[in-house]
Design a protein around this motif. Sequence first.
Motif, short mmCIF file in Angstrom:
data_model
loop_
_atom_site.label_atom_id
_atom_site.label_comp_id
_atom_site.label_asym_id
_atom_site.label_seq_id
_atom_site.Cartn_x
_atom_site.Cartn_y
_atom_site.Cartn_z
N GLN A 1 6.53 -12.14 34.76
CA GLN A 1 5.80 -11.39 35.78
C GLN A 1 5.00 -10.26 35.15
O GLN A 1 3.86 -10.00 35.53
CB GLN A 1 6.78 -10.84 36.81
CG GLN A 1 6.12 -10.02 37.93
CD GLN A 1 5.12 -10.85 38.72
OE1 GLN A 1 5.47 -11.93 39.21
NE2 GLN A 1 3.89 -10.37 38.85
N CYS A 2 5.60 -9.60 34.17
CA CYS A 2 4.91 -8.53 33.46
C CYS A 2 3.67 -9.08 32.75
O CYS A 2 2.59 -8.48 32.79
CB CYS A 2 5.85 -7.88 32.45
SG CYS A 2 5.24 -6.37 31.68
N SER A 3 3.81 -10.24 32.12
CA SER A 3 2.69 -10.87 31.44
C SER A 3 1.59 -11.23 32.43
O SER A 3 0.40 -11.05 32.15
CB SER A 3 3.17 -12.13 30.70
OG SER A 3 2.10 -12.83 30.12
N ASN A 4 1.99 -11.73 33.61
CA ASN A 4 1.00 -12.08 34.63
C ASN A 4 0.23 -10.85 35.10
O ASN A 4 -0.99 -10.91 35.32
CB ASN A 4 1.69 -12.77 35.81
CG ASN A 4 2.17 -14.17 35.47
OD1 ASN A 4 1.69 -14.79 34.53
ND2 ASN A 4 3.13 -14.66 36.24
N ASN A 5 0.93 -9.72 35.26
CA ASN A 5 0.26 -8.49 35.65
C ASN A 5 -0.75 -8.07 34.60
O ASN A 5 -1.87 -7.63 34.91
CB ASN A 5 1.28 -7.37 35.85
CG ASN A 5 2.11 -7.56 37.10
OD1 ASN A 5 1.78 -8.38 37.95
ND2 ASN A 5 3.18 -6.79 37.23
N MET A 6 -0.37 -8.20 33.34
CA MET A 6 -1.27 -7.80 32.25
C MET A 6 -2.47 -8.75 32.16
O MET A 6 -3.59 -8.31 31.87
CB MET A 6 -0.50 -7.75 30.93
CG MET A 6 0.62 -6.73 30.93
SD MET A 6 1.43 -6.51 29.32
CE MET A 6 0.28 -5.40 28.50
N LYS A 7 -2.23 -10.02 32.44
CA LYS A 7 -3.35 -10.97 32.46
C LYS A 7 -4.33 -10.61 33.57
O LYS A 7 -5.56 -10.73 33.38
CB LYS A 7 -2.83 -12.39 32.64
CG LYS A 7 -2.15 -12.97 31.41
CD LYS A 7 -1.61 -14.37 31.67
CE LYS A 7 -0.92 -14.92 30.43
NZ LYS A 7 -0.32 -16.27 30.69
N GLN A 8 -3.81 -10.17 34.69
CA GLN A 8 -4.68 -9.75 35.79
C GLN A 8 -5.51 -8.53 35.38
O GLN A 8 -6.70 -8.45 35.68
CB GLN A 8 -3.86 -9.43 37.03
CG GLN A 8 -4.73 -9.04 38.23
CD GLN A 8 -3.92 -8.85 39.49
OE1 GLN A 8 -2.79 -9.29 39.59
NE2 GLN A 8 -4.50 -8.18 40.48
N GLY B 1 6.79 -5.56 22.33
CA GLY B 1 6.08 -5.25 23.56
C GLY B 1 4.85 -6.13 23.68
O GLY B 1 4.37 -6.71 22.70
N MET B 2 4.30 -6.21 24.88
CA MET B 2 3.14 -7.06 25.13
C MET B 2 1.86 -6.23 25.19
O MET B 2 1.86 -5.07 25.62
CB MET B 2 3.33 -7.84 26.43
CG MET B 2 4.41 -8.91 26.31
SD MET B 2 4.48 -10.02 27.74
CE MET B 2 5.09 -8.90 28.99
N PHE B 3 0.77 -6.86 24.76
CA PHE B 3 -0.54 -6.23 24.75
C PHE B 3 -1.57 -7.17 25.35
O PHE B 3 -1.51 -8.38 25.16
CB PHE B 3 -0.97 -5.88 23.32
CG PHE B 3 -0.21 -4.72 22.72
CD1 PHE B 3 -0.76 -3.45 22.71
CD2 PHE B 3 1.04 -4.91 22.15
CE1 PHE B 3 -0.08 -2.38 22.16
CE2 PHE B 3 1.74 -3.85 21.60
CZ PHE B 3 1.18 -2.58 21.60
N VAL B 4 -2.52 -6.58 26.08
CA VAL B 4 -3.72 -7.30 26.49
C VAL B 4 -4.76 -7.09 25.39
O VAL B 4 -5.03 -5.95 24.99
CB VAL B 4 -4.29 -6.75 27.81
CG1 VAL B 4 -5.52 -7.55 28.23
CG2 VAL B 4 -3.24 -6.78 28.91
N PHE B 5 -5.33 -8.17 24.90
CA PHE B 5 -6.37 -8.07 23.89
C PHE B 5 -7.74 -8.07 24.58
O PHE B 5 -7.87 -8.38 25.77
CB PHE B 5 -6.26 -9.23 22.90
CG PHE B 5 -5.13 -9.08 21.93
CD1 PHE B 5 -5.36 -8.75 20.60
CD2 PHE B 5 -3.81 -9.27 22.34
CE1 PHE B 5 -4.32 -8.60 19.70
CE2 PHE B 5 -2.75 -9.12 21.45
CZ PHE B 5 -3.01 -8.79 20.12
N ALA B 6 -8.75 -7.69 23.82
CA ALA B 6 -10.09 -7.55 24.39
C ALA B 6 -10.63 -8.87 24.93
O ALA B 6 -11.51 -8.86 25.80
CB ALA B 6 -11.05 -6.98 23.35
N ASP B 7 -10.12 -9.99 24.47
CA ASP B 7 -10.58 -11.28 24.98
C ASP B 7 -9.83 -11.68 26.25
O ASP B 7 -10.07 -12.76 26.81
CB ASP B 7 -10.45 -12.37 23.92
CG ASP B 7 -9.02 -12.64 23.48
OD1 ASP B 7 -8.11 -11.91 23.94
OD2 ASP B 7 -8.80 -13.55 22.67
N GLY B 8 -8.92 -10.83 26.73
CA GLY B 8 -8.17 -11.10 27.93
C GLY B 8 -6.82 -11.75 27.71
O GLY B 8 -6.03 -11.87 28.64
N ALA B 9 -6.53 -12.18 26.48
CA ALA B 9 -5.26 -12.82 26.18
C ALA B 9 -4.14 -11.79 26.17
O ALA B 9 -4.35 -10.62 25.85
CB ALA B 9 -5.33 -13.53 24.83
#
Length: 381
Positions: free
Chosen positions: A48-55, A346-354
């Motif tokens: 769920q956390c990953s999905n939020n970050m993808k959004q 920890g998780m990161f959003v990259f500039a390409d959206g990944a």
Amino acid sequence: MALAADSRYLKRGFTLVELLVVIAIIGVLVGLLLPAVQAAREAARRMQCSNNMKQLGLTLHTFHDVFNAFPRGDSPRAAGDGYMYVQSHALISLLPYMEQSNLKDTPNVSTDWYDAAASSDAELTVVPSTVCPSATNGPRNPVDLWGPSGDEIHSPGVGVPQFGAMHYAFCKGINDSWAVDWDRADQQAAGFVLAADGRRGKGARKGYLNGPIPASEKGMFNRASNTRFAEITDGTSNTFAIGEAAGGDAWPLCRGVNCTDPVFNGQRFPANTGWLIGQPGDEDQPDVLGTNAFGCTMERLNKWPVTDSYMALGGDRASQQRDTRSSANGGLNSTSNFRSQHPSGGMFVFADGAVRFVSETVDMVLYRNSSTIGGGETNGL
């Protein structure tokens, strides 16, 4: 003989030893099962956390499609006391693209977050995409820096202020300064503004001390500046945009880079922030620690205790806020490190959206290089 025959039909119960053995076996089975249950729950929370970050990553790209640039890290406001206050930050610009237009249109949310928090209940609103289910401080949490022990914001009808949690932070890169491109002449310039595209008003001139922040230290989100895809020369798949910023009692703050003591002035201040808050602490609140919507890689991922976000003004607000030096080069400021409730990283959003998981044992050179938009590094995480 009859008595002997009847004894064959007597039922034998458990002895105390047998009962204890059964209880012990059940305890072992529960002990084996519980970690598996906890792991399954954490896997669901992490997804769920990953999905939020993808959004959030998708929202960043949508904003760039509209304005040909990512949102400005913050929108500073020049004040008569020589201070450049944070009137809003990148998330505020993204709200309309997160189905939160009404929230952005709340009085003062886009022009002065502090007034919005003091005069409305905007800060109490929970923005679902900014909340990580694994974090222990949410979906609402108190923020001491702006509470009764800090700057005295009181939520209407609540007393101690509560803020909708912000479990993610915009990446400032390696540089942990709070420099902004301005000087005293800017305040005197006729019609001085910082427009939506980041341009200064007529008559304003560059005011950096020690030069502008170099691309090799600069993240995607900095004060009063917009970043475009073309400026991310290290590659969008190699560059952090947003990282995790957990809080709660598990993540106490400490003062300044390389700090190690989680107790400050006899108490612990959790690394809580709210989606509305862009302002770091400063010398006006010397006895309270805080953080905000930004993170940097000056210090390692999951450093404990968490370094506070702080403007050490050095007695001269105007000049200190033009000083671009990082703490590694003599600067006086600090920006909180990224931190996550997920085990081992920890998780990161990259500039390409990944969205990708980064280990807390990652090589620091690679980790820092991944947080900057330039510098020529070709190896990514």
